[in-house]
Design an enzyme around this catalytic site. Structure first.
Site, PDB file in Angstrom:
ATOM      1  N   LYS A  48       0.817  -1.192   0.000  1.00  0.00           N
ATOM      2  CA  LYS A  48       0.000   0.000   0.000  1.00  0.00           C
ATOM      3  C   LYS A  48       0.859   1.252   0.000  1.00  0.00           C
ATOM      4  O   LYS A  48       0.393   2.338  -0.320  1.00  0.00           O
ATOM      5  CB  LYS A  48      -0.875   0.027   1.279  1.00  0.00           C
ATOM      6  CG  LYS A  48      -1.722  -1.191   1.482  1.00  0.00           C
ATOM      7  CD  LYS A  48      -2.303  -1.180   2.909  1.00  0.00           C
ATOM      8  CE  LYS A  48      -2.695  -2.566   3.310  1.00  0.00           C
ATOM      9  NZ  LYS A  48      -3.001  -2.640   4.756  1.00  0.00           N
ATOM     10  N   GLY A  49       2.112   1.108   0.405  1.00  0.00           N
ATOM     11  CA  GLY A  49       2.967   2.270   0.675  1.00  0.00           C
ATOM     12  C   GLY A  49       3.127   3.258  -0.467  1.00  0.00           C
ATOM     13  O   GLY A  49       3.276   4.459  -0.245  1.00  0.00           O
ATOM     14  N   ASP A 105       7.484   2.802  -2.580  1.00  0.00           N
ATOM     15  CA  ASP A 105       7.644   3.911  -1.642  1.00  0.00           C
ATOM     16  C   ASP A 105       9.096   4.106  -1.208  1.00  0.00           C
ATOM     17  O   ASP A 105       9.598   5.223  -1.176  1.00  0.00           O
ATOM     18  CB  ASP A 105       6.736   3.731  -0.408  1.00  0.00           C
ATOM     19  CG  ASP A 105       6.879   2.364   0.270  1.00  0.00           C
ATOM     20  OD1 ASP A 105       7.691   1.521  -0.196  1.00  0.00           O
ATOM     21  OD2 ASP A 105       6.175   2.131   1.273  1.00  0.00           O
ATOM     22  N   ASP A 108      15.012  -0.056   0.809  1.00  0.00           N
ATOM     23  CA  ASP A 108      15.788  -0.093   2.039  1.00  0.00           C
ATOM     24  C   ASP A 108      16.901  -1.138   1.849  1.00  0.00           C
ATOM     25  O   ASP A 108      17.920  -0.847   1.232  1.00  0.00           O
ATOM     26  CB  ASP A 108      14.806  -0.450   3.156  1.00  0.00           C
ATOM     27  CG  ASP A 108      15.401  -0.407   4.549  1.00  0.00           C
ATOM     28  OD1 ASP A 108      16.135   0.536   4.844  1.00  0.00           O
ATOM     29  OD2 ASP A 108      15.123  -1.321   5.347  1.00  0.00           O
ATOM     30  N   LYS A 136      17.289   4.400   0.584  1.00  0.00           N
ATOM     31  CA  LYS A 136      18.205   4.380   1.743  1.00  0.00           C
ATOM     32  C   LYS A 136      19.450   3.590   1.349  1.00  0.00           C
ATOM     33  O   LYS A 136      19.568   2.418   1.702  1.00  0.00           O
ATOM     34  CB  LYS A 136      17.549   3.645   2.916  1.00  0.00           C
ATOM     35  CG  LYS A 136      16.640   4.441   3.805  1.00  0.00           C
ATOM     36  CD  LYS A 136      16.294   3.583   5.036  1.00  0.00           C
ATOM     37  CE  LYS A 136      15.039   4.031   5.731  1.00  0.00           C
ATOM     38  NZ  LYS A 136      14.574   3.056   6.740  1.00  0.00           N
ATOM     39  N   ASP A 164       4.203   3.556   6.375  1.00  0.00           N
ATOM     40  CA  ASP A 164       3.554   3.279   7.652  1.00  0.00           C
ATOM     41  C   ASP A 164       4.518   2.725   8.691  1.00  0.00           C
ATOM     42  O   ASP A 164       5.611   2.275   8.390  1.00  0.00           O
ATOM     43  CB  ASP A 164       2.462   2.220   7.450  1.00  0.00           C
ATOM     44  CG  ASP A 164       3.056   0.833   7.219  1.00  0.00           C
ATOM     45  OD1 ASP A 164       3.924   0.698   6.333  1.00  0.00           O
ATOM     46  OD2 ASP A 164       2.670  -0.117   7.936  1.00  0.00           O
ATOM     47  N   ARG A 170       0.145   6.548   7.438  1.00  0.00           N
ATOM     48  CA  ARG A 170       0.186   6.652   5.972  1.00  0.00           C
ATOM     49  C   ARG A 170      -0.429   7.967   5.493  1.00  0.00           C
ATOM     50  O   ARG A 170      -0.072   8.481   4.443  1.00  0.00           O
ATOM     51  CB  ARG A 170      -0.588   5.494   5.331  1.00  0.00           C
ATOM     52  CG  ARG A 170       0.031   4.116   5.554  1.00  0.00           C
ATOM     53  CD  ARG A 170      -0.623   3.104   4.609  1.00  0.00           C
ATOM     54  NE  ARG A 170      -0.376   1.720   4.966  1.00  0.00           N
ATOM     55  CZ  ARG A 170       0.695   1.025   4.607  1.00  0.00           C
ATOM     56  NH1 ARG A 170       1.652   1.607   3.912  1.00  0.00           N
ATOM     57  NH2 ARG A 170       0.841  -0.237   4.951  1.00  0.00           N
TER      58      ARG A 170
END
Ligand code: IMP
Ligand code: MG
Length: 187
Positions: A48-49, A105, A108, A136, A164, A170
């Site tokens: 969903k991000g 989104d 990482d 990141k 989130d 969010r």
């Protein structure tokens, strides 16, 4: 900021404002418009991000794009990657010969997208690239090409604008560093 004041109390600080996000997303949309001139990219939103980013980005792209959605999970409710990635919702279409842009989104460790890219590579797309709002680089654990990103950020856990923590935050319009006191008790 006052409309969401309660949520902002859980932040250590705001890292990226809505204005900065807007500017960066607009620029990225223009870049993609240039790079994919003459093509009809299939833009895959990773639920969903990436929803907020996707929603804003596709409207900055002046090309006939098509929309698809996938849901993958690797995190659960923790702030650290579990290393386990699974597809919870797949695309509904055949992607043979299509130019795919995966919209995420945040990258990482890179494990989620590295896995997803491998899966999609077996489906005979013409090309696959990655567009992420946040990157990141310090946390990368696998070798992954990230063709497009809006912001490189330091190694901190961030929330807002789709991102989130345990499904919360969010709907924050800005991106902020979550205060460690919120997740220090996690198991
Ligand atoms: P990766 O597989 O480690 O690259 O993880 C990518 C996923 O982890 C993202 O799609 C996010 O859902 C989540 N994630 C990683 N870092 C953060 C963060 O700082 N805030 C919120 N979610 C994050
Ligand atoms: Mg995600």
């Amino acid at each position: 900021m006052d409309t969401n004041a309660k949520l902002y109390q859980d932040l250590e600080r705001v890292l990226i404002t809505r204005e900065e996000i807007h500017e960066a997303v607009k620029k990225l949309g223009q870049q993609i418009t240039k790079d994919y001139a003459g093509k009809e990219p299939l833009m895959v939103c990773i639920l969903k991000g990436a929803v907020m980013f996707y929603n804003d980005l596709i409207r900055e792209i002046d090309l006939p794009i098509t929309m698809e959605f996938m849901a993958i999970s690797s995190y659960g409710n923790s702030t650290k990657t579990s290393g386990v990635v699974n597809i919870r919702k797949d695309m509904d279409v055949d992607i043979t010969g299509r130019d795919i842009i995966i919209v995420e989104d945040i990258v990482d460790s890179g494990m989620t997208l590295s896995y997803l890219k491998k899966v999609l590579e077996t489906r005979n797309a013409a090309s696959i690239s990655i567009a992420t709002l946040l990157n990141k680089p310090a946390r990368r654990r696998v070798d992954l090409d990230v063709e497009y990103y809006c912001f490189n950020i330091p190694d901190a856990f961030v929330v807002g604008y789709g991102l989130d923590y345990a499904e919360k935050y969010r709907n924050l319009p800005d991106i902020g560093v979550l205060h460690p006191r919120i997740y220090t008790n996690e198991t």
